[in-house]
Design an enzyme around this catalytic site. Structure first.
Site, PDB file in Angstrom:
ATOM      1  N   ARG A  77     139.126  18.292  -8.268  1.00  0.00           N
ATOM      2  CA  ARG A  77     140.292  17.421  -8.454  1.00  0.00           C
ATOM      3  C   ARG A  77     139.884  15.951  -8.474  1.00  0.00           C
ATOM      4  NH1 ARG A  77     144.847  20.443  -7.962  1.00  0.00           N
ATOM      5  NH2 ARG A  77     144.812  22.322  -6.673  1.00  0.00           N
ATOM      6  N   ASP A 131     132.433  38.791  -0.609  1.00  0.00           N
ATOM      7  CA  ASP A 131     132.499  38.794   0.848  1.00  0.00           C
ATOM      8  C   ASP A 131     131.091  38.458   1.326  1.00  0.00           C
ATOM      9  OD1 ASP A 131     132.570  39.255   3.538  1.00  0.00           O
ATOM     10  OD2 ASP A 131     133.576  41.188   3.431  1.00  0.00           O
ATOM     11  N   HIS A 132     130.893  37.229   1.813  1.00  0.00           N
ATOM     12  CA  HIS A 132     129.529  36.774   2.094  1.00  0.00           C
ATOM     13  C   HIS A 132     128.838  37.599   3.177  1.00  0.00           C
ATOM     14  CE1 HIS A 132     131.716  34.515   5.243  1.00  0.00           C
ATOM     15  NE2 HIS A 132     130.594  34.622   5.913  1.00  0.00           N
ATOM     16  N   HIS A 173     135.643  41.640   5.910  1.00  0.00           N
ATOM     17  CA  HIS A 173     134.364  41.780   6.621  1.00  0.00           C
ATOM     18  C   HIS A 173     134.239  43.109   7.352  1.00  0.00           C
ATOM     19  CE1 HIS A 173     133.638  37.753   5.597  1.00  0.00           C
ATOM     20  NE2 HIS A 173     133.981  37.142   6.704  1.00  0.00           N
TER      21      HIS A 173
END
Length: 503
Positions: free
Chosen positions: A51, A188-189, A251
């Site tokens: 932005r 999903d890290h 997770h």
């Protein structure tokens, strides 16, 4: 999950939210680590979209400064220069399809010519979730999502993917109107962590474990994701989400599926995800009465961590002074299949715990005591396997051994495997493998639409009951403790106890 391909396809990565926290702390360091190990294609470029209005030169200076601040070691000057030459930026309002998206299209066209990159693009939406469908729609409308001449377009969406089952279904439906499922990568890290990926190798690559990985030998499973920190700067988001929404549908249920799934026919993405989906569908949905018996929620009050007084959740910035949002959630889950019948899975997550610790504990049944009844042994050591996910990645095998001496007595011992000791320091953000997999088109470690919806279907009945019956006793655990007493009783009722492993 194939590693036969060393370097990813030549491509352009477009990051929406390029000036945000996630990008500077995780995404750029992960890209640096990939480049350092020669996993990034040499014909590669990054276009940042934000932005904030700034020039490409200003963005390049910001990226270099961020590398120096957030990489654990001083960056290689040559690699820094390589990135600097391949980073571009365009800014504007994400709602503006009259200027921002035409500008982006023109910039990508310029970039692929300048660096001789085939028209392979992937878009990372590090934006608020309510913008996912809108931004993806504008990308497609502008022509930047169209696959032709053998080139690909892929989209990575950050969590949370939906706020409940209805919103997840709506988001999936909206995305699938404009994209194919194979183009969508729901990230999903946690699944980027080595130990999480190692669960499949540990289970299915070692013949001594898989034969006993079932209800005949295992008493129960505990999964803990404990965080030492409070909500930090995320009070506004967290107060509308809570621990259950924030951690369990993504997770923790991913950890449950990898722990409980049947052997896939191969490591192809859909073969693995088919087995994960089966577990999610096999988890028994809680009735309203079941929610009251098999779930616990908590909220931290003022307490001490490392001898420092920390404030109560309700005193955190951007949190309502009488908030009923939970910062702790514990569940007892049952998997309704042959392998796991009558084996409870206890899962918990919380903020302001004594330690930052994520573990999976496989607790085995006790051996018969008959042989030891005429010895000084009062109680047999129960075996367990502890899979350490963070902060130290590794695996511990806990078992009993005879204490040296003339009489038979037993002591508990541990055999430890630690990634650091065996493989040396692996500098990782948890995003390296996931970004690389997206570039090579391997979706194994990403959630499929049906998995996302199945996860929310497990959580939704709990959310409904908790909403209908607001918590009355909040806060109910001091910061620096392992959660409310009700969570201990959840296991004590079954004659079990949480294993608070802190070393």
């Amino acid at each position: 999950m194939s590693d036969t391909k060393k370097t990813a396809d030549p491509c352009v990565m477009v990051i929406f939210g390029a000036t945000g926290d996630l990008t500077k702390r995780k995404l750029f360091p992960a890209l640096y680590n990939l480049a350092k190990e020669d996993f990034l294609p040499h014909t590669f470029a990054i276009v940042g979209v934000g932005r904030q209005e700034m020039t490409t030169d200003e963005f390049r200076k910001l990226v270099v400064a961020n590398f120096k601040e957030f990489l654990p070691h001083p960056p290689d000057p040559k690699l820094l220069k390589w990135f600097e030459e391949r980073v571009y930026y365009t800014g504007g309002d994400f709602d503006d399809d009259k200027k921002l998206f035409p500008d982006l299209k023109a910039m990508i066209a310029e970039v692929i010519v300048a660096h001789q990159i085939p028209e392979n693009y992937f878009y990372y939406l590090a934006t608020p979730p309510d913008l996912f469908a809108d931004v993806a729609g504008k990308i497609v409308k502008s022509g930047l999502g169209k696959e032709e001449n053998g080139n690909w377009r892929r989209f990575i969406f950050e969590k949370p993917f939906g706020h409940d089952l209805e919103s997840a279904k709506s988001l999936n439906a909206n995305l699938l109107k404009i994209l194919k499922e194979r183009q969508i990568y729901r990230i999903d890290h946690y699944l980027g962590k080595e130990t999480v990926q190692n669960i499949l190798v540990f289970r299915f690559g070692n013949s001594i474990f898989e034969p006993i990985w079932n209800r005949n030998y295992i008493d129960h499973v505990q999964i803990t994701v404990a965080e030492k920190l409070g909500v930090e700067q995320r009070g506004g988001y967290y107060d509308s989400a809570g621990a259950l929404r924030d951690m369990i549908p993504n997770h923790i249920l991913q950890l449950v599926t990898l722990t409980a799934m049947e052997p896939p026919v191969s490591f192809e993405a859909d073969a693995v995800r088919d087995e994960q989906a089966k577990i999610l569908h096999a988890i028994q949905l809680l009735t309203p009465e079941g929610v009251l018996k098999c779930s616990v929620r908590g909220q931290y009050g003022e307490g001490k961590i490392d001898d420092e007084v920390v404030p109560a959740y309700r005193s955190e910035e951007k949190v309502a002074p009488f908030s009923n949002t939970e910062t702790y959630a514990a569940l007892k889950l049952s998997i309704d299949n042959w392998r796991w019948a009558d084996v409870p899975f206890y899962i918990r997550t919380g903020k302001r715990m004594p330690e930052k610790r994520s573990t999976i504990i496989i607790q085995f049944k006790q051996a018969p005591f008959i042989l030891f009844r005429d010895t000084p042994v009062e109680k047999l050591t129960t075996n367990r396997i502890v899979i350490h996910i963070q902060p130290d990645e590794g695996i511990t095998l806990h078992f009993g051994a005879k204490i040296p001496g003339p009489i038979v007595n037993m002591g508990a011992v541990d055999m430890d495997f630690n990634y650091l000791d065996h493989f040396g320091e692996q500098v990782s953000t948890g995003y390296e493998r996931l970004l690389f997999d997206c570039m090579i088109g391997d979706a194994t470690l990403f959630q499929r639409a049906d998995m996302v919806e199945a996860g929310w279907s497990i959580v939704d009945p709990i959310l409904d009951v908790w909403k209908a019956l607001p918590a009355r006793a909040f806060p109910n655990y001091p910061a620096g403790t392992w959660g409310p007493k009700d969570a201990d009783q959840l296991l004590e009722t079954d004659g079990r106890a949480w294993k608070n492993i802190v070393d």
